[in-house]
Design a protein around this motif. Structure first.
Motif, short mmCIF file in Angstrom:
data_model
loop_
_atom_site.label_atom_id
_atom_site.label_comp_id
_atom_site.label_asym_id
_atom_site.label_seq_id
_atom_site.Cartn_x
_atom_site.Cartn_y
_atom_site.Cartn_z
N ALA A 179 0.91 -1.27 -0.06
CA ALA A 179 0.01 0.06 0.00
C ALA A 179 0.95 1.30 0.06
CB ALA A 179 -0.88 -0.11 1.18
N ILE A 180 1.89 1.38 0.95
CA ILE A 180 2.87 2.52 1.01
C ILE A 180 3.53 2.75 -0.53
CG2 ILE A 180 4.85 3.40 2.16
CD1 ILE A 180 3.96 1.83 4.63
N SER A 181 3.97 1.65 -1.03
CA SER A 181 4.73 1.55 -2.09
C SER A 181 3.99 2.16 -3.31
CB SER A 181 5.32 0.18 -2.46
OG SER A 181 6.28 0.49 -3.45
N TYR A 182 2.57 1.71 -3.37
CA TYR A 182 1.82 2.17 -4.73
C TYR A 182 1.58 3.71 -4.80
CZ TYR A 182 -1.27 2.12 -8.54
OH TYR A 182 -1.50 2.53 -9.88
N ILE A 183 1.11 4.09 -3.42
CA ILE A 183 0.66 5.29 -3.32
C ILE A 183 1.76 6.34 -3.46
CG2 ILE A 183 -0.20 6.88 -1.64
CD1 ILE A 183 -2.20 5.23 -3.01
N THR A 184 3.07 6.00 -2.89
CA THR A 184 4.28 6.57 -2.96
C THR A 184 4.61 6.67 -4.41
OG1 THR A 184 4.93 5.88 -1.04
CG2 THR A 184 6.69 7.03 -2.21
#
Length: 264
Positions: A204-209
């Motif tokens: 989740a963090i990686s895709y939004i970032t």
């Protein structure tokens, strides 16, 4: 002992590639915090079940949720509901005791013919974890890596190499100096993301970032199917929710501490 989890967004190809940026994300925590963090995520997943009917054991894959792909399409969530799920997930992440590091490789800035994207991203990420843990001044502050199986072979090769040979450009003179990785133990260990709430959190963090980076560093718009659910303002708001957990010292050149190379 610290436990770290790694996941990525985008492909690591170069010079041929399908994504303009490769984003490698890690979260890490003291082993003494693992159980309480896990319990907090479980409680959060229970709330997702109550609010949206999101099954507790269903793997959370952010890109597929936002673009309404299988297995999420069967639930018939509206765009507003999917937006609500993402915001709730980021609040769960903000409430667990972790640190976050993001490393973006900007492919249009690469000026050499051969560039190992994954090797560079992983090296930079591990270096930042080690730099942070060195501040504990405890020789027993080691860490290990858990990741999904997709790139485990390449990651093991890099992690072994930088424990033997890790030249770093000097800030004060021309050339490099040696700073081999000392705190990493074991090879990266593989685990199915469907079996790990922590790997799903990193996803989740990686895709939004990644969405933020595509706009920030190469001035591209969000994908059309994503824009039906999230605006760029939403993306920035999501990153601000977890900002207290981000190791912003990893890169003072960005408000969210995103390490980005090569520099234009």
């Amino acid at each position: 002992m610290f436990i770290s989890y790694f996941d990525e967004s985008g492909d690591d190809g170069f010079p041929e590639y399908s994504s303009p940026i490769f984003l490698l994300t890690s979260i890490y925590m003291p082993h003494t915090k693992w159980k309480s963090n896990y319990n907090r995520i479980v409680e959060g997943r229970k709330q997702l079940k109550v609010r949206y009917g999101f099954p507790i054991k269903l793997e959370f894959h952010t890109k597929h949720l936002l673009t309404d792909k299988k297995p999420y399409r069967q639930f018939g969530w509206s765009g507003e509901q999917r937006r609500g799920i993402i915001f709730d997930v980021f609040q769960i992440i903000a409430d667990i005791d972790i640190k976050i590091i993001n490393v973006a490789i900007i492919k249009q800035n690469i000026q050499i013919d051969e560039y190992n994207v994954l090797d560079r991203a992983l090296t930079y990420n591990i270096q930042r974890i080690e730099n942070d843990l060195e501040g504990f001044n405890n020789p027993n502050t080691n860490f290990l890596i858990i990741t999904d199986e997709g790139r485990i072979g390449k990651m093991r090769k890099t992690s072994r190499k930088i424990q033997r040979f890790n030249p770093i450009p000097s800030k004060f003179k021309v050339g490099t100096y040696q700073k081999n990785i000392q705190l990493l133990i074991e090879d990266p260990l593989a685990k199915e993301s469907s079996e790990s709430y922590f790997l799903q959190a990193v996803d989740a963090i990686s895709y939004i970032t990644y969405l933020y980076c595509v706009n920030k560093f190469i001035n591209n718009d969000l994908p059309n199917r994503v824009k039906r659910v999230l605006s760029l303002k939403d993306v920035i708001e999501l990153l601000n929710i977890i900002k207290p957990r981000i190791n912003c010292k990893a890169s003072p050149n960005n408000e969210f501490g995103i390490v980005n190379y090569p520099r234009p």
